[in-house]
Design an enzyme around this catalytic site. Structure first.
Site, mmCIF file in Angstrom:
data_model
loop_
_atom_site.group_PDB
_atom_site.id
_atom_site.type_symbol
_atom_site.label_atom_id
_atom_site.label_comp_id
_atom_site.label_asym_id
_atom_site.label_seq_id
_atom_site.Cartn_x
_atom_site.Cartn_y
_atom_site.Cartn_z
ATOM 1 C CE1 TYR A 125 -0.903 7.458 0.558
ATOM 2 C CE2 TYR A 125 -2.048 5.515 -0.685
ATOM 3 C CZ TYR A 125 -1.229 5.894 0.015
ATOM 4 O OH TYR A 125 -0.500 5.153 0.908
ATOM 5 C CE LYS A 176 9.916 15.479 10.391
ATOM 6 N NZ LYS A 176 10.810 14.927 11.499
ATOM 7 C CG ASP A 209 10.389 12.108 13.539
ATOM 8 O OD1 ASP A 209 9.223 12.643 14.244
ATOM 9 O OD2 ASP A 209 11.221 12.754 13.321
ATOM 10 C CG ASP A 233 0.125 3.294 3.549
ATOM 11 O OD1 ASP A 233 -0.516 2.220 3.741
ATOM 12 O OD2 ASP A 233 1.108 3.132 2.957
ATOM 13 C CG ASP A 237 1.711 -1.710 6.706
ATOM 14 O OD1 ASP A 237 0.430 -1.456 6.949
ATOM 15 O OD2 ASP A 237 2.274 -2.102 6.119
HETATM 16 C C1 IPM Z 1 -3.709 0.269 2.484
HETATM 17 C C2 IPM Z 1 -2.570 -0.054 1.391
HETATM 18 C C3 IPM Z 1 -3.061 0.768 0.158
HETATM 19 C C4 IPM Z 1 -2.574 2.219 0.559
HETATM 20 C C5 IPM Z 1 -2.395 0.350 -1.303
HETATM 21 C C6 IPM Z 1 -2.465 -1.172 -1.558
HETATM 22 C C7 IPM Z 1 -2.600 1.447 -2.421
HETATM 23 O O1 IPM Z 1 -1.226 -0.049 1.787
HETATM 24 O O2 IPM Z 1 -4.587 0.216 2.446
HETATM 25 O O3 IPM Z 1 -2.804 0.578 3.457
HETATM 26 O O4 IPM Z 1 -1.487 2.546 0.387
HETATM 27 O O5 IPM Z 1 -3.474 3.001 1.070
HETATM 28 MN MN MN Z 2 -0.711 0.245 3.565
#
Ligand code: IPM
Ligand code: MN
Length: 332
Positions: A125, A176, A209, A233, A237
């Site tokens: 990032y 990793k 993984d 990140d 999710d």
């Molecule tokens: C998150 C989002 C952000 C990230 C994006 C929107 C830049 O996906 O906060 O997880 O990748 O960190």
């Molecule tokens: Mn995200």
């Protein structure tokens, strides 16, 4: 004394869910001194503003920032993400991204309760890289991963400190190391060194993984996970998906030393397709509000909100109905 909070409702369902969050915080008896900021994709379309330095300067006098969601389909991807969200993380040194995942037991799954500590200012990032010979058949694109000893160590130490406060006292490093031999080595060495300061914490290591499989098949194994920015990140999710969905996923972008305000936001995006329909679940925003209160020292109110959000009775209806149900439960 009321806490000074910058509010960025943002785009899409952002303002709707933040309104519910503020309703619940007020019902919990916490008074906030609100400062509204019109930022995000719509503002950018209106006058080109993303995040001026003058606003960043104003924010330094605030106690926290509470953000709904930013991003509109008519702004090219990356503009608001980098110009607003990543700029906030970098400039305010919000080096911890804390994302808790709690799920009650159901008929076919056991309960789980783990928190991911994601490094929030470095890795891929950081924006290192570039193009060579762009738009030719010999084009080269590189995207480096920046890992500093300071950045890695402060993140890992935060994760150990969090694990030490929790009941299970277990911390898993996810990376990793078999392929990312330079950054992985730095993470692993630092993890092992810091672990000596925390003999009471049981540690473990998973490749990222494998961690994806475990998170789906056996999430109960996790207590605290610490990982780099990009792995964090992706894994968070997945964490949301196995914990009742993204409608419940909350997050805190923390500057633990409080040299600048920390930022609290639901993980979900602006969901432009359901704006104004009442379909947005405000729980992720409400739980992010609870993380904010906890960080501001309002522990008891934060606990009450978390408890209310976990009651199935609050989880049906429209955006405002869910907000009202939670607000009723937290009213003192
Ligand atoms: C998150 C989002 C952000 C990230 C994006 C929107 C830049 O996906 O906060 O997880 O990748 O960190
Ligand atoms: Mn995200």
């Amino acid at each position: 004394m009321s806490h000074k909070i910058g509010i960025i409702g943002g785009d899409g369902i952002g303002p709707e869910v933040i309104n519910e969050g503020l309703k619940v915080i007020e019902a919990a008896g916490i008074s906030l001194d609100l400062h509204n900021y019109d930022l995000g994709g719509s503002r950018y379309i209106k006058d080109g503003t993303i995040l001026p330095d003058s606003i960043l300067q104003e924010w330094r006098n605030l106690d926290a920032l509470y953000l709904g969601a930013v991003g509109t389909p008519d702004v090219p991807p990356g503009v608001i993400e980098r110009g607003l969200l990543l700029k906030m993380r970098f400039e305010l040194d919000l080096y911890i991204n804390l994302r808790p995942f709690v799920k009650e037991a159901t008929e076919d799954s056991d309960a789980h309760n783990f928190t991911v500590i994601r490094e929030n200012t470095e890795g891929t990032y950081a924006g290192e890289g570039g193009f060579l010979r762009k738009d030719t058949s010999h084009e080269v694109a590189t995207q480096g991963s920046v890992n500093t000893r300071l950045g890695v160590e402060r993140c890992i130490r935060f994760a150990f400190e969090l694990a030490a406060e929790r009941e299970r006292k277990h911390l898993t490093l996810v990376h990793k190391t078999n392929v990312l031999t330079f950054s992985g080595d730095l993470w692993e060495r630092t993890f092992n060194e810091v672990s000596r300061e925390f003999p009471q914490i049981e540690t473990d290591y998973n490749h990222v993984d494998a961690a994806c499989i475990y998170m789906v098949q056996d999430p109960q194994r996790y207590d605290v996970i610490v990982t780099d920015n990009l792995f964090g990140d992706i894994l968070t999710d997945l964490g949301g998906a196995v914990s009742g969905g993204i409608g419940l996923a909350c997050s805190a972008n923390l500057n633990p030393e409080k040299t600048a305000p920390s930022m609290f936001e639901p993980v979900h995006g602006s969901a432009p397709d359901i704006v104004g329909t009442g379909q947005a679940n405000p729980t992720a925003a409400i739980l992010s509000g609870a993380l904010m209160l906890d960080f501001l020292g309002e522990r008891e109110a934060a606990k009450r909100i978390e408890h209310a959000c976990a009651q199935p009775s609050t989880q049906t209806g429209t955006t405002t109905e869910i907000g009202d149900a939670i607000a009723t439960l937290v009213t003192t």
